[in-house]
Write a protein that holds these residues in place. Structure first.
Motif, PDB file in Angstrom:
ATOM      1  N   PHE A 100       0.644  -1.288   0.052  1.00  0.00           N
ATOM      2  CA  PHE A 100      -0.041   0.005   0.076  1.00  0.00           C
ATOM      3  C   PHE A 100       0.668   1.204   0.048  1.00  0.00           C
ATOM      4  CE2 PHE A 100      -2.518   3.259   1.702  1.00  0.00           C
ATOM      5  CZ  PHE A 100      -3.928   3.286   1.234  1.00  0.00           C
ATOM      6  N   SER A 101       0.461   2.170  -0.915  1.00  0.00           N
ATOM      7  CA  SER A 101       1.368   3.373  -1.090  1.00  0.00           C
ATOM      8  C   SER A 101       0.716   4.541  -0.741  1.00  0.00           C
ATOM      9  CB  SER A 101       2.055   3.578  -2.497  1.00  0.00           C
ATOM     10  OG  SER A 101       3.006   2.752  -2.645  1.00  0.00           O
ATOM     11  N   LEU A 102       1.087   5.552  -0.037  1.00  0.00           N
ATOM     12  CA  LEU A 102       0.424   6.707   0.479  1.00  0.00           C
ATOM     13  C   LEU A 102       1.235   7.885  -0.219  1.00  0.00           C
ATOM     14  CD1 LEU A 102      -1.998   8.130   2.110  1.00  0.00           C
ATOM     15  CD2 LEU A 102      -0.163   8.479   3.655  1.00  0.00           C
ATOM     16  N   MET A 103       0.543   8.508  -1.091  1.00  0.00           N
ATOM     17  CA  MET A 103       1.401   9.833  -1.749  1.00  0.00           C
ATOM     18  C   MET A 103       0.739  11.009  -1.080  1.00  0.00           C
ATOM     19  SD  MET A 103       1.880   8.774  -5.709  1.00  0.00           S
ATOM     20  CE  MET A 103       2.720   7.403  -6.200  1.00  0.00           C
ATOM     21  N   GLY A 155       8.206   4.790  -7.944  1.00  0.00           N
ATOM     22  CA  GLY A 155       8.915   6.071  -8.131  1.00  0.00           C
ATOM     23  C   GLY A 155       8.701   6.669  -9.558  1.00  0.00           C
ATOM     24  N   GLU A 156       8.242   5.851 -10.567  1.00  0.00           N
ATOM     25  CA  GLU A 156       7.839   6.282 -11.784  1.00  0.00           C
ATOM     26  C   GLU A 156       6.601   6.856 -11.897  1.00  0.00           C
ATOM     27  OE1 GLU A 156       8.252   3.451 -15.007  1.00  0.00           O
ATOM     28  OE2 GLU A 156      10.248   2.734 -14.266  1.00  0.00           O
ATOM     29  N   LEU A 157       5.694   6.247 -11.339  1.00  0.00           N
ATOM     30  CA  LEU A 157       4.379   6.861 -11.161  1.00  0.00           C
ATOM     31  C   LEU A 157       4.386   8.282 -10.376  1.00  0.00           C
ATOM     32  CD1 LEU A 157       1.424   6.611 -11.277  1.00  0.00           C
ATOM     33  CD2 LEU A 157       1.372   5.327  -9.282  1.00  0.00           C
ATOM     34  N   GLU A 158       5.260   8.319  -9.258  1.00  0.00           N
ATOM     35  CA  GLU A 158       5.423   9.594  -8.704  1.00  0.00           C
ATOM     36  C   GLU A 158       5.875  10.673  -9.539  1.00  0.00           C
ATOM     37  OE1 GLU A 158       8.590  10.979  -5.414  1.00  0.00           O
ATOM     38  OE2 GLU A 158       7.425   9.274  -4.508  1.00  0.00           O
ATOM     39  N   SER A 159       6.877  10.230 -10.421  1.00  0.00           N
ATOM     40  CA  SER A 159       7.200  11.203 -11.229  1.00  0.00           C
ATOM     41  C   SER A 159       6.384  11.631 -12.316  1.00  0.00           C
ATOM     42  CB  SER A 159       8.684  10.762 -12.249  1.00  0.00           C
ATOM     43  OG  SER A 159       9.682  10.558 -11.240  1.00  0.00           O
ATOM     44  N   ARG A 160       5.661  10.636 -12.789  1.00  0.00           N
ATOM     45  CA  ARG A 160       4.584  11.301 -13.575  1.00  0.00           C
ATOM     46  C   ARG A 160       3.496  11.921 -13.247  1.00  0.00           C
ATOM     47  NH1 ARG A 160       1.775   7.081 -17.354  1.00  0.00           N
ATOM     48  NH2 ARG A 160       1.738   9.087 -18.519  1.00  0.00           N
ATOM     49  N   ALA A 176       0.504  21.495 -15.463  1.00  0.00           N
ATOM     50  CA  ALA A 176      -0.917  21.916 -15.420  1.00  0.00           C
ATOM     51  C   ALA A 176      -0.754  23.244 -14.572  1.00  0.00           C
ATOM     52  CB  ALA A 176      -1.742  21.083 -14.708  1.00  0.00           C
ATOM     53  N   ASP A 177       0.611  23.585 -13.895  1.00  0.00           N
ATOM     54  CA  ASP A 177       0.465  24.653 -13.120  1.00  0.00           C
ATOM     55  C   ASP A 177       0.959  25.983 -13.755  1.00  0.00           C
ATOM     56  OD1 ASP A 177       1.142  26.640 -11.069  1.00  0.00           O
ATOM     57  OD2 ASP A 177       2.717  25.390 -10.039  1.00  0.00           O
ATOM     58  N   PRO A 178       0.255  26.931 -13.628  1.00  0.00           N
ATOM     59  CA  PRO A 178       0.465  28.524 -14.517  1.00  0.00           C
ATOM     60  C   PRO A 178       1.898  28.760 -14.174  1.00  0.00           C
ATOM     61  CG  PRO A 178      -1.885  28.368 -13.823  1.00  0.00           C
ATOM     62  CD  PRO A 178      -1.171  27.030 -13.253  1.00  0.00           C
ATOM     63  N   ALA A 179       2.330  28.578 -12.911  1.00  0.00           N
ATOM     64  CA  ALA A 179       3.475  29.003 -12.404  1.00  0.00           C
ATOM     65  C   ALA A 179       4.664  27.947 -12.866  1.00  0.00           C
ATOM     66  CB  ALA A 179       3.598  29.299 -11.022  1.00  0.00           C
ATOM     67  N   GLY A 180       4.189  26.910 -13.297  1.00  0.00           N
ATOM     68  CA  GLY A 180       5.337  25.900 -13.707  1.00  0.00           C
ATOM     69  C   GLY A 180       6.103  25.305 -12.508  1.00  0.00           C
ATOM     70  N   THR A 181       5.455  25.577 -11.402  1.00  0.00           N
ATOM     71  CA  THR A 181       6.116  24.979  -9.895  1.00  0.00           C
ATOM     72  C   THR A 181       5.645  23.493  -9.541  1.00  0.00           C
ATOM     73  OG1 THR A 181       6.229  27.167  -9.126  1.00  0.00           O
ATOM     74  CG2 THR A 181       6.440  25.403  -7.650  1.00  0.00           C
ATOM     75  N   GLY A 182       4.316  23.190  -9.757  1.00  0.00           N
ATOM     76  CA  GLY A 182       3.968  21.881  -9.434  1.00  0.00           C
ATOM     77  C   GLY A 182       3.963  21.721  -8.025  1.00  0.00           C
ATOM     78  N   VAL A 183       3.968  20.369  -7.646  1.00  0.00           N
ATOM     79  CA  VAL A 183       4.200  20.069  -5.972  1.00  0.00           C
ATOM     80  C   VAL A 183       5.264  19.065  -5.983  1.00  0.00           C
ATOM     81  CG1 VAL A 183       1.625  20.021  -6.037  1.00  0.00           C
ATOM     82  CG2 VAL A 183       2.814  17.964  -6.768  1.00  0.00           C
ATOM     83  N   GLU A 184       5.655  18.891  -4.669  1.00  0.00           N
ATOM     84  CA  GLU A 184       6.752  17.933  -4.077  1.00  0.00           C
ATOM     85  C   GLU A 184       5.861  16.865  -3.718  1.00  0.00           C
ATOM     86  OE1 GLU A 184       9.619  19.232  -1.611  1.00  0.00           O
ATOM     87  OE2 GLU A 184      10.478  20.784  -3.033  1.00  0.00           O
ATOM     88  N   ILE A 185       6.163  15.699  -3.783  1.00  0.00           N
ATOM     89  CA  ILE A 185       5.533  14.185  -3.531  1.00  0.00           C
ATOM     90  C   ILE A 185       6.177  13.513  -2.639  1.00  0.00           C
ATOM     91  CG2 ILE A 185       4.350  12.147  -4.289  1.00  0.00           C
ATOM     92  CD1 ILE A 185       3.893  13.665  -7.108  1.00  0.00           C
ATOM     93  N   SER A 186       5.836  13.241  -1.229  1.00  0.00           N
ATOM     94  CA  SER A 186       6.395  12.232  -0.547  1.00  0.00           C
ATOM     95  C   SER A 186       5.660  11.006  -0.524  1.00  0.00           C
ATOM     96  CB  SER A 186       6.546  13.076   0.904  1.00  0.00           C
ATOM     97  OG  SER A 186       5.269  13.290   1.261  1.00  0.00           O
ATOM     98  N   THR A 187       6.224  10.058  -0.681  1.00  0.00           N
ATOM     99  CA  THR A 187       5.665   8.610  -0.582  1.00  0.00           C
ATOM    100  C   THR A 187       5.966   7.746   0.410  1.00  0.00           C
ATOM    101  OG1 THR A 187       5.237   8.983  -3.175  1.00  0.00           O
ATOM    102  CG2 THR A 187       4.795   6.737  -2.151  1.00  0.00           C
TER     103      THR A 187
END
Length: 562
Positions: free
Chosen positions: A172-175, A232-237, A245-256
């Protein structure tokens, strides 16, 4: 050379025919897709399934005949199949020529690089593998199409039960998508919807059976998946999707975080409770729940370790392997002891006290609170009998959760205990906690009436100022209400609050209900609740919970305050 090419072509044809034959063993319709996902060959029962002839499908892209809500999911499943060679069974729906949706269809397939990088997809009318009651109760997050927390726990439980037959290992993965809320606020509605739909498709496509993924809250997503899924690949995608999608081009940081979700021979009912508790605990990332040594730290297999704690907890309460302490409730203004409230005390394997709040949270979340309440009732009745044998005439209130009142087996067991201990009934009181958990007040009233028939007095705990509280005292026959200490403190800060609190006490008296003030720790608070008309008080000012009440008893015998 020509002979070699002909031989190779013949071998490929034979291989394609074998795949077709194998597909029809499982499915009703076979589709061959080229690298652009265009249908180059179709054979089978297309008319009944999709409302059009198989030959009419050729030349169309698969996406063009799929229902729109399934296109991201299938796109992602085929993308994953390109890497691992196969596409797990998922359920989809198609658009029929009359614009109506087809019945649910199970889809599975293979990617064969030796056959021109083509996909071979088999379809059949779906047979819902989930029990009907679970399938009917499933709820989804509207934005992502993912299961909500409760639905995810039910589906995970079913998948883990099936795992026992297949021997598959699941994790089970939690992102957690950090800074996700600010990202969503920066986006227009249509772009945000597209991003959320894509995230949902990514997670579903890599989860067990293509639909064992959920959204726990705004920025936390979880999925049950095979051990070989490249998280890890899914996290990158997902990160790329958010950044694009981010107008600022920043996005998010994902911790899994990943934990094993392998189910051993756990009974289904216990497994369902353990899964929900494990998911919540894993999401919180805190040691907030009931823990013995097996649940300290980040457990390697959270479900099995949760179940081990449930078994340990069940053994301790069934064998009464816990301590009890007693706190006095005194009559006002004299401070004469009226009765004691009994409280459970559990210790971990290092003899450290487990905070009561954690204990109760665990018991409630794994649906074992009724077993704890029954064990406390058994222990208290035995203790009362021992006190009477020693010449101590004492009354004790046992806590019973609103959850337990909703549990018929618990109530029947309590009645059986009362029948066997009639000579102690005049010394027993029941304090009902978590009354908000009582959904069927009429049924609760019946059981409470039966308890009172044995001479047992009833108190409602944590009675506050909300309108729902008045519904309880109008529906349930009770003798006392206990007002929450924090509510008392807040009310007594202002003249209006004091008037309201006094009026509330007067209302209870009009209903022939006596009122207890809890968490009284100072002389000033004692004086205020006396002035407001409270009948009883409880708190450190009058005595802390103690294992041995003989000190309090001697004080009473000597005519002293505790």
């Amino acid at each position: 050379m020509d002979k070699l090419l002909k031989s190779r072509a013949s071998a490929l044809r034979n291989e394609r025919n074998r795949f077709a034959a194998l597909a029809f063993v499982w499915g009703d319709l076979l589709l061959e897709l080229d690298d652009d996902l265009r249908i180059v060959f179709a054979s089978g029962a297309a008319d009944g399934m999709l409302g059009r002839a198989a030959v009419d499908l050729e030349g169309h892209t698969l996406q063009s005949v799929l229902a729109p809500q399934f296109r991201p999911l299938v796109q992602e499943m085929l993308f994953a199949a390109r890497r691992r060679g196969r596409m797990d069974n998922i359920q989809v729906r198609f658009i029929r020529p009359d614009e109506q949706l087809s019945a649910p269809v199970s889809m599975s397939g293979y990617f064969l690089p030796d056959l021109g990088d083509h996909f071979f997809v088999a379809l059949r009318i779906a047979v819902n593998t989930l029990p009907h009651d679970i399938a009917r109760s499933i709820k989804r997050d509207a934005a992502t199409g993912l299961l909500d927390e409760q639905s995810l726990s039910r589906v995970v439980t079913e998948r883990l039960m099936a795992q026992r037959e297949t021997g598959a290992e699941h994790k089970f993965s939690l992102m957690t998508l950090n800074a996700f809320d600010p990202l969503c606020k920066r986006m227009e509605q249509i772009e945000r919807d597209e991003m959320l739909a894509s995230i949902g498709a990514f997670l579903r496509a890599h989860s067990v059976a293509g639909d064992t993924a959920g959204r726990m809250n705004g920025n936390q997503f979880g999925m049950l998946h095979r051990a070989d899924i490249p998280v890890g690949e899914l996290e990158s995608r997902i990160a790329d999707c958010a950044r694009n999608a981010d107008p600022a081009g920043t996005g998010v940081e994902i911790s899994t975080s990943v934990t094993d979700f392998t189910a051993e021979m756990i009974p289904p009912g216990d497994l369902a409770r353990g899964v929900l508790y494990s998911i919540r605990r894993f999401c919180d990332r805190q040691e907030h729940g009931f823990t013995f040594s097996c649940l300290t730290g980040q457990a390697p297999n959270l479900v099995n370790d949760t179940f081990s704690a449930m078994r340990d907890f069940g053994m301790r309460i069934d064998r009464l392997k816990f301590d009890a302490v007693y706190q006095p409730i005194v009559r006002l203004p004299s401070a004469e002891i009226h009765h004691f409230e009994v409280l459970a005390r559990f210790y971990d394997d290092d003899d450290k006290l487990i905070p009561t709040e954690r204990l109760i949270t665990f018991a409630e979340q794994v649906n074992m609170i009724h077993r704890l309440d029954l064990a406390m009732m058994r222990r208290t009745l035995k203790w009362i009998r021992n006190q009477l044998d020693d010449g101590i005439d004492v009354r004790v209130a046992v806590n019973v959760s609103g959850d337990s009142i909703e549990h018929p087996d618990f109530c029947r067991s309590v009645i059986a205990l009362f029948e066997r201990n009639r000579d102690t009934m005049g010394h027993l009181m029941i304090e009902i906690t978590e009354t908000a958990r009582i959904s069927d007040l009429d049924n609760a009233a019946v059981w409470i009436s039966r308890f009172r028939d044995f001479g047992v007095e009833i108190c409602l705990d944590d009675f506050g100022t909300g309108a729902s509280n008045f519904r309880y005292i109008s529906a349930l026959e009770v003798d006392y209400v206990k007002l929450d200490g924090e509510a008392i403190r807040q009310s007594l800060k202002s003249s209006k609050g004091r008037v309201f609190m006094t009026s509330l006490v007067d209302l209870c008296h009009e209903l022939d209900i006596e009122v207890v003030a809890e968490m009284i720790e100072t002389d000033a608070m004692r004086d205020m609740v006396i002035k407001a008309g409270f009948d009883y008080a409880q708190g450190y000012l009058f005595g802390k919970p103690e294992k041995d009440i003989t000190r309090y008893w001697r004080n009473v015998q000597d005519g002293k305050n505790p």
